[in-house]
Design a protein around this motif. Structure first.
Motif: not given
Length: 327
Positions: A137-156
Motif C-alpha cells: 500500500s501507499e503506507a508500506h511504500m512510505g516505510a520503504v522511502e523512510r529507509i532510503l531517507r535514513y540511508l541518505k543520512s549515512s551512506p557510508g
C-alpha cells in the motif's frame, strides 16, 4: 605446521586468502595456467561490498551501492531521516488500504534486502516491509522511502572488524511477542560474534503464533543456538576449533529457566523438540544462556523499534560506524 588457504568464487569473481603468501602466489600461478585471469591485487570491492583497511582493522560497507541507489530511486534530494523506521509504525494489511505500484515496491525492497548484508541497522525495517511484497500500500511504500531517507543520512555506515586476542563465539537473542498487528506473530532476531566482531545477524517473523513471551523467546533461542553451532563447526573446519562454551545472551528469565529445567511442564509441551535440542547442547556444555538486562540487549534493534538514542548506542557497541562521515 598446517597452512590455511581459502578460495571464494562467485560466477567469474574470485577471492583468495590464507596465512602463507608463497602458497597464495603458487595457487594464482596454477589457476592462471588453466583459466584466463586478471589479478586485481588486494581486495577492495566484491559484489557491491567495499573493503577498506587501516591500523584499526578491516571495514566493510556498501557506500557506492547506496550512493547509486538514491538517484536511481528518485530519492537523491530527499530529506534525511535519523532512524530507518518510525516508532509505533503499525504497518499491516488493511482492507481499505490504498494500493501502490507493486513492481516498484518489490524492486526497492529487493535492493534493500541485498544492502542489509552489511547494513544491520536496517535489518528490522527491511524485515517489516518485505512482509507486504504481494500487496503493498501507499503506507508500506512510505516505510520503504523512510529507509532510503535514513540511508541518505549515512551512506557510508558499515562494520569494522578488529584484531582481538581471542576467537570466542557468542551471541545475543531477542524476540518481540505478538508484535505483528495483522496475525499476531512475533519477530525474533539474533547477533553472533567471533573474536569480538559481529559476523552474522537475522531479523525474521516467526512462522507460528506464540502463546506467551517465554515461548517466543525460547523459539528465538533455538535459532540462535543453531547459528552458534554452525559457526563453531565452520571455525573447526578452518582449523580453529572452539573448546570453550559459547554464551547466548537472553533477557527473558522464564525462557532461560525452561532451558535448564529437565521437567516437561504442560504449558511447553508444544515446544518439546526445541526444548530437547537446547537441553542437549546445555548438557554437552557447548552453549550457556547468561541473563542480560533489557537495556543491554543488543538484539533489541532486530525485533522492535527502539528510541533513537538507544538505537545509536547499540550500533556503536556492535562495531558499526561511518569512516567516511566528516569529523
Amino acid at each position: 605446521m598446517e597452512k590455511l588457504m581459502a578460495l571464494i568464487i562467485y560466477v567469474d569473481d574470485m577471492i583468495i586468502t590464507g596465512d602463507d603468501k608463497k602458497e597464495i602466489s603458487r595457487l594464482k600461478d596454477y589457476l592462471a595456467t588453466e583459466f584466463k585471469m586478471k589479478d586485481l591485487g588486494g581486495l577492495k570491492y566484491f559484489l557491491g561490498i567495499e573493503v577498506a583497511r587501516s591500523k584499526q582493522g578491516i571495514f566493510l560497507s556498501q557506500r557506492k551501492y547506496v550512493i547509486n541507489l538514491l538517484p536511481e530511486t528518485g530519492m537523491l534530494d530527499c530529506k534525511p531521516a535519523d532512524t530507518p523506521i518510525v516508532q509505533n509504525h503499525n504497518l499491516a494489511m488493511h482492507p481499505d488500504q490504498v494500493p501502490t505500484n507493486r513492481d516498484r515496491y518489490q524492486g526497492l525492497v529487493g535492493r534493500l534486502i541485498y544492502l542489509s548484508h552489511t547494513r544491520l541497522d536496517i535489518a528490522y525495517a527491511v524485515s517489516v516491509v518485505s512482509q507486504f511484497m504481494h500487496s503493498p500500500s501507499e503506507a508500506h511504500m512510505g516505510a520503504v522511502e523512510r529507509i532510503l531517507r535514513y540511508l541518505k543520512s549515512s551512506p557510508g555506515r558499515g562494520i569494522m572488524f578488529s584484531k582481538n586476542d581471542h576467537c570466542q563465539i557468542e551471541g545475543y537473542t531477542d524476540a518481540d511477542w505478538a508484535g505483528n498487528v495483522t496475525d499476531r506473530r512475533s519477530t525474533s532476531g539474533y547477533f553472533t560474534f567471533v573474536g569480538g566482531n559481529l559476523v552474522t545477524w537475522r531479523s525474521k517473523k516467526q512462522k507460528v503464533v506464540a502463546l506467551s513471551s517465554a515461548e517466543v523467546e525460547y523459539r528465538g533461542m533455538a535459532k540462535g543456538v543453531c547459528e552458534l553451532l554452525w559457526l563453531r563447526r565452520l571455525l573447526g573446519e578452518l582449523g580453529y576449533p572452539s573448546n570453550s562454551t559459547s554464551d547466548l545472551f537472553c533477557d527473558n528469565k522464564a525462557a532461560i529457566n525452561i532451558s535448564h529445567n529437565p521437567i516437561q511442564h504442560d504449558h511447553i509441551k508444544h515446544m518439546e523438540v526445541d526444548r530437547h535440542f537446547i537441553k542437549e547442547k546445555l548438557d554437552e556444555n557447548i552453549i550457556q544462556f547468561p541473563f542480560v538486562k533489557s537495556e543491554d540487549q543488543l538484539a533489541n534493534i532486530l525485533t522492535k523499534v527502539v528510541a533513537s538514542q538507544a538505537f545509536y548506542n547499540s550500533l556503536v557497541k556492535l562495531g558499526m560506524n561511518d569512516i567516511y562521515a566528516p569529523t
